[in-house]
Design an enzyme around this catalytic site. Structure first.
Site, PDB file in Angstrom:
ATOM      1  N   GLN A   1       0.738  -1.059  -0.482  1.00  0.00           N
ATOM      2  CA  GLN A   1       0.019   0.109   0.321  1.00  0.00           C
ATOM      3  C   GLN A   1       1.031   1.585   0.335  1.00  0.00           C
ATOM      4  O   GLN A   1       1.867   1.212  -0.423  1.00  0.00           O
ATOM      5  CB  GLN A   1      -1.008  -0.120   0.646  1.00  0.00           C
ATOM      6  CG  GLN A   1      -0.523  -0.143   2.453  1.00  0.00           C
ATOM      7  CD  GLN A   1      -1.151  -0.113   3.617  1.00  0.00           C
ATOM      8  OE1 GLN A   1      -1.389   1.099   3.956  1.00  0.00           O
ATOM      9  NE2 GLN A   1      -1.244  -1.616   3.842  1.00  0.00           N
TER      10      GLN A   1
ATOM     11  N   HIS B   1       0.198   5.770   0.376  1.00  0.00           N
ATOM     12  CA  HIS B   1      -0.584   7.157   1.003  1.00  0.00           C
ATOM     13  C   HIS B   1      -0.368   8.355  -0.261  1.00  0.00           C
ATOM     14  O   HIS B   1       0.884   8.605  -0.080  1.00  0.00           O
ATOM     15  CB  HIS B   1      -0.602   7.218   2.533  1.00  0.00           C
ATOM     16  CG  HIS B   1      -0.340   6.198   3.600  1.00  0.00           C
ATOM     17  ND1 HIS B   1      -1.877   4.837   3.059  1.00  0.00           N
ATOM     18  CD2 HIS B   1       0.422   4.938   4.253  1.00  0.00           C
ATOM     19  CE1 HIS B   1      -1.185   3.881   4.361  1.00  0.00           C
ATOM     20  NE2 HIS B   1      -0.455   4.294   4.380  1.00  0.00           N
TER      21      HIS B   1
ATOM     22  N   GLU C   1       2.844   8.321   8.470  1.00  0.00           N
ATOM     23  CA  GLU C   1       2.759   7.153   9.257  1.00  0.00           C
ATOM     24  C   GLU C   1       4.229   7.205  10.167  1.00  0.00           C
ATOM     25  O   GLU C   1       5.595   6.994   9.121  1.00  0.00           O
ATOM     26  CB  GLU C   1       1.951   6.164   9.019  1.00  0.00           C
ATOM     27  CG  GLU C   1       2.636   5.548   7.702  1.00  0.00           C
ATOM     28  CD  GLU C   1       1.611   4.289   7.538  1.00  0.00           C
ATOM     29  OE1 GLU C   1       0.181   4.425   7.719  1.00  0.00           O
ATOM     30  OE2 GLU C   1       1.754   3.064   7.119  1.00  0.00           O
TER      31      GLU C   1
ATOM     32  N   HIS D   1       4.779  -0.054   0.846  1.00  0.00           N
ATOM     33  CA  HIS D   1       5.384  -0.752   1.526  1.00  0.00           C
ATOM     34  C   HIS D   1       4.302  -1.809   2.081  1.00  0.00           C
ATOM     35  O   HIS D   1       2.917  -1.220   1.191  1.00  0.00           O
ATOM     36  CB  HIS D   1       5.120   0.074   3.031  1.00  0.00           C
ATOM     37  CG  HIS D   1       4.750   0.818   3.956  1.00  0.00           C
ATOM     38  ND1 HIS D   1       4.025   2.386   2.663  1.00  0.00           N
ATOM     39  CD2 HIS D   1       3.189   0.280   4.361  1.00  0.00           C
ATOM     40  CE1 HIS D   1       3.045   2.327   3.154  1.00  0.00           C
ATOM     41  NE2 HIS D   1       2.479   1.849   4.100  1.00  0.00           N
TER      42      HIS D   1
ATOM     43  N   ARG E   1      -3.898   0.574  -2.678  1.00  0.00           N
ATOM     44  CA  ARG E   1      -3.726  -0.258  -3.031  1.00  0.00           C
ATOM     45  C   ARG E   1      -2.612  -1.238  -3.591  1.00  0.00           C
ATOM     46  O   ARG E   1      -3.068  -0.723  -4.635  1.00  0.00           O
ATOM     47  CB  ARG E   1      -4.276  -1.837  -2.208  1.00  0.00           C
ATOM     48  CG  ARG E   1      -4.840  -1.811  -0.559  1.00  0.00           C
ATOM     49  CD  ARG E   1      -5.942  -2.750  -0.334  1.00  0.00           C
ATOM     50  NE  ARG E   1      -6.345  -1.743   1.039  1.00  0.00           N
ATOM     51  CZ  ARG E   1      -7.363  -1.424   1.637  1.00  0.00           C
ATOM     52  NH1 ARG E   1      -8.055  -0.597   0.945  1.00  0.00           N
ATOM     53  NH2 ARG E   1      -6.915  -1.199   2.656  1.00  0.00           N
TER      54      ARG E   1
END
Length: 412
Positions: A98, A100, A135, A268, A287
């Protein structure tokens, strides 16, 4: 200051023992427990235990009085919402590949899907909010991951080492353009292969992986971890293009206390282990495989960064007698780790809304004349209006993590 109860998220890749053991519950759990959310995400907010011992949604508490809970400056900057989400994560099996989006990509994608009328709960919805999702994950146990595209030259070496004739055209493609454009071309080719071509290529690659592991002899073999990972992923997701894509990514192992910061566009997958994860309060995920869920290839390719430098392992900096800080550029969050021996105390000045989570031992948290016993797996919510707090270790060593707003640029 109030005790905070996390929200358990049950996904198939989770563990029946890791989170339950940390929190002192019976093992195995009834269902795989993948994440424990400490935050105010609308999908599953944590619950604050009020003075009458009644659970109240943290989301509702924030809605009642954003300035008192978050602080005027936070509300002005981010709106009346908690900008970060803190999690315990326990991966027994690999998560999906996935990435972001950036803030600009998320805002544009959200507006586009809203205009098209795609329901927020639709399985083909990509953008459930207009926010980005940087993140940070910090390992509590040995933690395995794939993150970021390996350099093209090193990937050519890996693919050549497998000695699979069917790979020769793809090796030639990347060797002829050993840069980010070559990586994009190869990844795009693999992720869009017709089913018949994919079903013919993947078994040949897996045969090459098996041979690579079996015939090394005394010669050093540089890609054992990468090859084993491809074989393991193929057992769980047979025939998935993500198995091929995994061979393009950096294979990373974190030891306890080490971290990994992932910015927009980084492809990642977390493979195995338990960690603390903190992120901007968003649910936007594109994804790329290793999942039965929706894969939007054109949108994924729009957000992926093929030219980013390698993903470094993040070590915390000691910034006080007991505090180790993980420095990232994210404005929405900052994470620190505290280590106290039995009986030791640390005082912390007010710094906006905070969440404290104890991951080993037990401590007493005192703030404004109140005290809460913070055992392993327990957490507390401290609003912006609270004064300074004190953490005092019990009869054994304590480890705790503090989530707060992002630091000033000079402190990151």
């Amino acid at each position: 200051m109030h005790r905070l109860e996390g929200a358990v998220r049950s996904y198939a890749w989770g563990s029946r023992t890791a989170i339950a053991t940390l929190c002192g519950r019976t093992v195995p759990s009834d269902h795989p427990e993948a994440e424990l959310w400490f935050g105010a995400h609308p999908a599953d907010p944590a619950r604050v235990i009020d003075d009458d011992h009644v659970p109240v949604s943290l989301l509702d508490l924030l809605d009642e009085d954003p300035p008192a809970q978050l602080g005027d400056d936070i509300v002005e900057r981010f709106g009346p919402r908690l900008p970060f989400l803190l999690k315990l994560l326990a991966a027994e099996e690999p998560l999906s590949l996935q990435a972001h989006p950036s803030a600009a990509q998320a805002a544009e994608g959200y507006a586009r899907e809203e205009a098209l009328g795609v329901p927020l709960d639709s399985s083909v919805r990509n953008y459930r909010d207009p926010n980005h999702k940087p993140e940070l994950v910090v390992a509590l146990t040995r933690f395995e991951a794939l993150a970021g595209f390996r350099s093209a030259a090193r990937t050519v070496e890996l693919l050549e080492a497998l000695r699979v004739p069917e790979l020769d055209p793809y090796v030639g493609l990347l060797a002829g353009q050993p840069d980010s454009d070559g990586l994009r071309a190869l990844f795009t080719t693999w992720i869009t292969l017709p089913a018949q071509a994919l079903s013919a290529l993947v078994p040949r690659v897996l045969d090459g992986c098996v041979t690579y592991l079996a015939t090394g002899g005394d010669a050093p073999r540089e890609f054992v971890a990468e090859v084993r990972t491809a074989l393991q992923l193929a057992e769980i997701y047979p025939g998935d293009a993500g198995v091929l894509a995994s061979l393009l990514l950096n294979r990373i192992t974190l030891e306890p206390g080490q971290g990994l910061y992932l910015d927009a566009g980084n492809l990642h997958a977390y493979l195995h282990g338990m960690g603390i994860e903190i992120m901007a309060n968003s649910d936007n995920v594109l994804r790329g495989g290793l999942t039965p869920k929706h894969v939007d290839v054109p949108e994924l390719l729009r957000v992926l960064d093929f030219g980013a430098p390698g993903v470094p392992i993040l070590e915390a900096d000691l910034v006080g007698s007991h505090e180790w800080r993980y420095r990232t550029p994210a404005p929405e969050f900052a994470l620190s780790r505290f280590e106290l021996d039995a009986g030791e105390t640390v005082s912390l000045a007010p710094c906006g809304p905070q969440i404290l989570l104890c991951t080993s031992g037990s401590a007493t948290v005192e703030c404004g004349g109140e005290s809460i016993e913070l055992g392993q797996g327990r957490s507390v919510w401290l609003p912006a209006s609270d004064p300074k707090l004190e953490i005092r270790a019990g009869d054994a060593a304590v480890q705790a993590f503090r989530a707060r707003l992002g630091l000033d640029p000079g402190d990151r």
